[in-house]
Design an enzyme around this catalytic site. Structure first.
Site, mmCIF file in Angstrom:
data_model
loop_
_atom_site.group_PDB
_atom_site.id
_atom_site.type_symbol
_atom_site.label_atom_id
_atom_site.label_comp_id
_atom_site.label_asym_id
_atom_site.label_seq_id
_atom_site.Cartn_x
_atom_site.Cartn_y
_atom_site.Cartn_z
ATOM 1 N N ALA A 59 0.823 -1.220 0.000
ATOM 2 C CA ALA A 59 0.000 0.000 0.000
ATOM 3 C C ALA A 59 0.854 1.266 0.000
ATOM 4 O O ALA A 59 1.983 1.274 0.511
ATOM 5 C CB ALA A 59 -0.901 0.009 1.233
ATOM 6 N N ILE A 70 0.452 3.865 1.815
ATOM 7 C CA ILE A 70 0.696 4.366 3.173
ATOM 8 C C ILE A 70 1.935 3.725 3.810
ATOM 9 O O ILE A 70 2.501 4.276 4.763
ATOM 10 C CB ILE A 70 -0.556 4.172 4.073
ATOM 11 N N SER A 102 2.749 -9.407 -0.677
ATOM 12 C CA SER A 102 1.827 -8.863 -1.666
ATOM 13 C C SER A 102 1.034 -10.017 -2.259
ATOM 14 O O SER A 102 1.442 -11.170 -2.147
ATOM 15 C CB SER A 102 2.643 -8.152 -2.764
ATOM 16 N N ARG A 103 -0.079 -9.683 -2.919
ATOM 17 C CA ARG A 103 -0.807 -10.736 -3.634
ATOM 18 C C ARG A 103 0.022 -11.237 -4.805
ATOM 19 O O ARG A 103 -0.250 -12.297 -5.337
ATOM 20 C CB ARG A 103 -2.146 -10.186 -4.141
ATOM 21 N N TYR A 113 -0.027 -13.204 1.658
ATOM 22 C CA TYR A 113 -0.035 -12.666 3.029
ATOM 23 C C TYR A 113 0.196 -13.799 4.036
ATOM 24 O O TYR A 113 0.864 -13.614 5.054
ATOM 25 C CB TYR A 113 -1.354 -11.955 3.312
ATOM 26 N N LEU A 148 -3.983 -3.062 4.430
ATOM 27 C CA LEU A 148 -4.896 -3.527 3.384
ATOM 28 C C LEU A 148 -6.087 -2.572 3.261
ATOM 29 O O LEU A 148 -6.320 -1.755 4.165
ATOM 30 C CB LEU A 148 -5.400 -4.928 3.747
ATOM 31 N N LYS A 153 -6.422 2.235 10.374
ATOM 32 C CA LYS A 153 -7.797 2.686 10.583
ATOM 33 C C LYS A 153 -8.544 2.586 9.278
ATOM 34 O O LYS A 153 -7.908 2.687 8.212
ATOM 35 C CB LYS A 153 -7.852 4.100 11.146
ATOM 36 N N ARG A 196 -10.892 2.967 -2.026
ATOM 37 C CA ARG A 196 -11.789 3.783 -1.196
ATOM 38 C C ARG A 196 -13.084 4.156 -1.899
ATOM 39 O O ARG A 196 -14.015 4.653 -1.277
ATOM 40 C CB ARG A 196 -11.052 5.038 -0.708
ATOM 41 N N ASP A 247 -13.045 6.517 5.670
ATOM 42 C CA ASP A 247 -11.659 6.953 5.480
ATOM 43 C C ASP A 247 -11.337 8.164 6.363
ATOM 44 O O ASP A 247 -10.720 8.021 7.416
ATOM 45 C CB ASP A 247 -11.411 7.264 4.001
HETATM 46 N N1 LIG Z 1 -2.995 6.501 8.922
HETATM 47 C C1 LIG Z 1 -2.882 7.139 7.797
HETATM 48 O O1 LIG Z 1 -2.319 8.214 7.721
HETATM 49 C C2 LIG Z 1 -3.446 6.539 6.544
HETATM 50 C C3 LIG Z 1 -3.254 7.181 5.321
HETATM 51 C C4 LIG Z 1 -3.703 6.536 4.157
HETATM 52 C C5 LIG Z 1 -4.366 5.337 4.257
HETATM 53 N N2 LIG Z 1 -4.567 4.760 5.477
HETATM 54 C C6 LIG Z 1 -5.249 3.465 5.583
HETATM 55 O O2 LIG Z 1 -4.348 2.486 5.098
HETATM 56 C C7 LIG Z 1 -5.033 1.510 4.353
HETATM 57 C C8 LIG Z 1 -4.399 1.417 2.989
HETATM 58 O O3 LIG Z 1 -4.594 2.628 2.305
HETATM 59 P P1 LIG Z 1 -3.722 3.015 1.001
HETATM 60 O O4 LIG Z 1 -4.422 4.167 0.367
HETATM 61 O O5 LIG Z 1 -2.297 3.131 1.335
HETATM 62 O O6 LIG Z 1 -3.988 1.696 0.143
HETATM 63 P P2 LIG Z 1 -3.588 1.343 -1.368
HETATM 64 O O7 LIG Z 1 -2.407 2.129 -1.799
HETATM 65 O O8 LIG Z 1 -4.822 1.381 -2.170
HETATM 66 O O9 LIG Z 1 -3.089 -0.143 -1.180
HETATM 67 C C9 LIG Z 1 -3.833 -1.165 -0.619
HETATM 68 C C10 LIG Z 1 -3.044 -2.457 -0.816
HETATM 69 O O10 LIG Z 1 -3.831 -3.554 -0.376
HETATM 70 C C11 LIG Z 1 -3.552 -4.679 -1.173
HETATM 71 N N3 LIG Z 1 -4.841 -5.279 -1.579
HETATM 72 C C12 LIG Z 1 -5.308 -6.483 -1.173
HETATM 73 N N4 LIG Z 1 -6.504 -6.750 -1.705
HETATM 74 C C13 LIG Z 1 -6.820 -5.690 -2.493
HETATM 75 C C14 LIG Z 1 -7.915 -5.386 -3.335
HETATM 76 N N5 LIG Z 1 -8.954 -6.229 -3.465
HETATM 77 N N6 LIG Z 1 -7.902 -4.222 -3.996
HETATM 78 C C15 LIG Z 1 -6.884 -3.352 -3.872
HETATM 79 N N7 LIG Z 1 -5.791 -3.593 -3.082
HETATM 80 C C16 LIG Z 1 -5.755 -4.753 -2.413
HETATM 81 C C17 LIG Z 1 -2.709 -4.231 -2.359
HETATM 82 O O11 LIG Z 1 -1.389 -4.694 -2.118
HETATM 83 P P3 LIG Z 1 -0.787 -5.967 -2.877
HETATM 84 O O12 LIG Z 1 -1.308 -5.896 -4.280
HETATM 85 O O13 LIG Z 1 0.661 -5.719 -2.778
HETATM 86 O O14 LIG Z 1 -1.224 -7.181 -2.156
HETATM 87 C C18 LIG Z 1 -2.708 -2.724 -2.276
HETATM 88 O O15 LIG Z 1 -1.460 -2.172 -2.594
HETATM 89 C C19 LIG Z 1 -6.511 1.929 4.332
HETATM 90 O O16 LIG Z 1 -7.220 1.199 5.287
HETATM 91 C C20 LIG Z 1 -6.479 3.400 4.734
HETATM 92 O O17 LIG Z 1 -7.630 3.766 5.499
HETATM 93 C C21 LIG Z 1 -4.115 5.334 6.608
#
Ligand SMILES: NC(=O)c1ccc[n+]([C@@H]2O[C@H](COP(=O)([O-])OP(=O)(O)OC[C@H]3O[C@@H](n4cnc5c(N)ncnc54)[C@H](OP(=O)(O)O)[C@@H]3O)[C@@H](O)[C@H]2O)c1
Length: 325
Positions: free
Chosen positions: A11, A13, A34-35, A56, A72, A95, A163, A175
């Site tokens: 991801a 993040i 990763s998947r 995973y 995730l 979160k 999202r 989110d």
């Molecule tokens: N605390 C913070 O500041 C913060 C900021 C942003 C996001 N977040 C949280 O972090 C989480 C991830 O957010 P992100 O925006 O970084 O995510 P993202 O870039 O969209 O990545 C999600 C990852 O999950 C995996 N995945 C597994 N099943 C999936 C599916 N069906 N569709 C898409 N991806 C899938 C993929 O990795 P693989 O392909 O490598 O398996 C993908 O790279 C969310 O829950 C978000 O709320 C927190």
């Protein structure tokens, strides 16, 4: 060696966590899953991570991994939190943990059975700015708290982003709205009344001329919470609004305002009483590093993490009510 952390997914993040781990003396990122095996291997190479896995499950079988960061999409958080705990790994779950209380309870039951630490990744809670806000409230700087107003929005492009996907429990409330709820609960406690509306299920014409649910997650949400002592909290959040961050705490004698409550890149508290306005600046600190250090210290010293079961359950309770999840 400190806490050995594995990343569950590639991801975006993760960048924040990798930078935080690089700053931390207590945590080292040692594995990524990763998947896709190729994606994991390329990610490990480009980020200097020792091990990579094409599933995973495999990462959970690595004895060199003490704790897992679950980054995730939202809809997979609770399930993988349980699987991490069952594999004997400590777990930092991004979160929102889940919009269902029962799922959160199940995950923390698994953690307690396994004797591992489980915590939800609200990095903003770890920043000194948040603690300073609380101490000012506690010192009575604004009198009795009567109203909290929280906002968090940004324009989310990328139609392919998880999202936007209802199956992965996307939506603005899940989110960015979760930060606003976290803030209201931190300041006022658990709400007795919970209400709100989102733009979910906006109906638009489909090409056949009928009506179809084209967007089944909320792109905007506004909510109201009421607390035992009469305090009220209002919040709004969105993916189809300009970037806005803010947290205002209004008391009987004045107002505290954070212009950057969630990311705390330029932390500080504005205090307004009568005609006087003061701005107290706060030294910037990496919230993600503080979050990782909290996890490592909780494990090391056998103390609860800053955000444990009660907080995650409280969050889920509000989300469940708002979403009817
Ligand atoms: N605390 C913070 O500041 C913060 C900021 C942003 C996001 N977040 C949280 O972090 C989480 C991830 O957010 P992100 O925006 O970084 O995510 P993202 O870039 O969209 O990545 C999600 C990852 O999950 C995996 N995945 C597994 N099943 C999936 C599916 N069906 N569709 C898409 N991806 C899938 C993929 O990795 P693989 O392909 O490598 O398996 C993908 O790279 C969310 O829950 C978000 O709320 C927190």
């Amino acid at each position: 060696m400190g806490l050995r952390l594995g990343l569950l997914s590639t991801a975006r993040i993760n960048d924040a966590i990798l930078a935080a781990a690089a700053e931390s003396a207590a945590v080292e990122v040692v594995a990524v899953a990763s998947r896709s095996e190729e994606r994991a291997a390329a990610y490990a190479r480009s980020h200097g991570i020792a091990s990579s896995y094409g599933s995973y499950e495999e990462l959970l079988g690595d004895d060199e991994v003490d704790a897992v960061y679950v980054s995730l999409p939202n809809g997979l958080h609770a399930e993988w939190a349980v699987r991490c705990a069952d594999a004997g790994k400590h777990v930092l779950v991004e979160k929102p943990f889940s919009p269902r209380v029962a799922e959160v309870e199940r995950a923390f039951d698994a953690a307690e059975r396994a004797g591992v630490v489980m915590t939800e990744g609200f990095m903003w809670r770890h920043n000194p700015q948040t603690f300073r806000l609380l101490s000012m409230i506690g010192e009575g700087v604004i009198g009795e708290v009567r109203l909290v107003r929280a906002v968090f929005s940004f324009p989310l492009g990328r139609p392919e982003d998880p999202r936007w996907d209802p199956a992965l429990e996307g939506g603005a409330l899940m989110d960015v709205g979760t930060y606003c709820i976290s803030a209201a609960r931190l300041i006022c406690g658990e709400p007795t009344d919970i209400a709100g509306f989102g733009t979910a299920n906006v109906r638009e014409s489909d090409p056949g001329g009928g009506l179809a649910d084209v967007r089944a997650v909320d792109s905007r949400f506004a909510g109201v919470l009421r607390f035992d002592d009469g305090a009220l909290a209002t919040f709004d959040c969105g993916f189809d609004l300009p970037g806005r961050d803010g947290l205002e705490v209004v008391g009987s004698d004045g107002t505290l305002y954070l212009t950057d409550p969630w990311h705390a890149r330029s932390p500080g508290v504005v205090v307004q009483r009568g005609d006087e306005t003061e701005h107290e600046r706060i030294e910037p600190t990496n919230s993600y590093r503080l979050q990782l250090d909290d996890l490592a210290e909780a494990i090391e010293t056998n103390r609860p993490p800053l955000l444990g079961r009660n907080d995650a359950v409280g969050q889920a309770r509000v989300l469940e009510e708002l979403l009817g999840a």
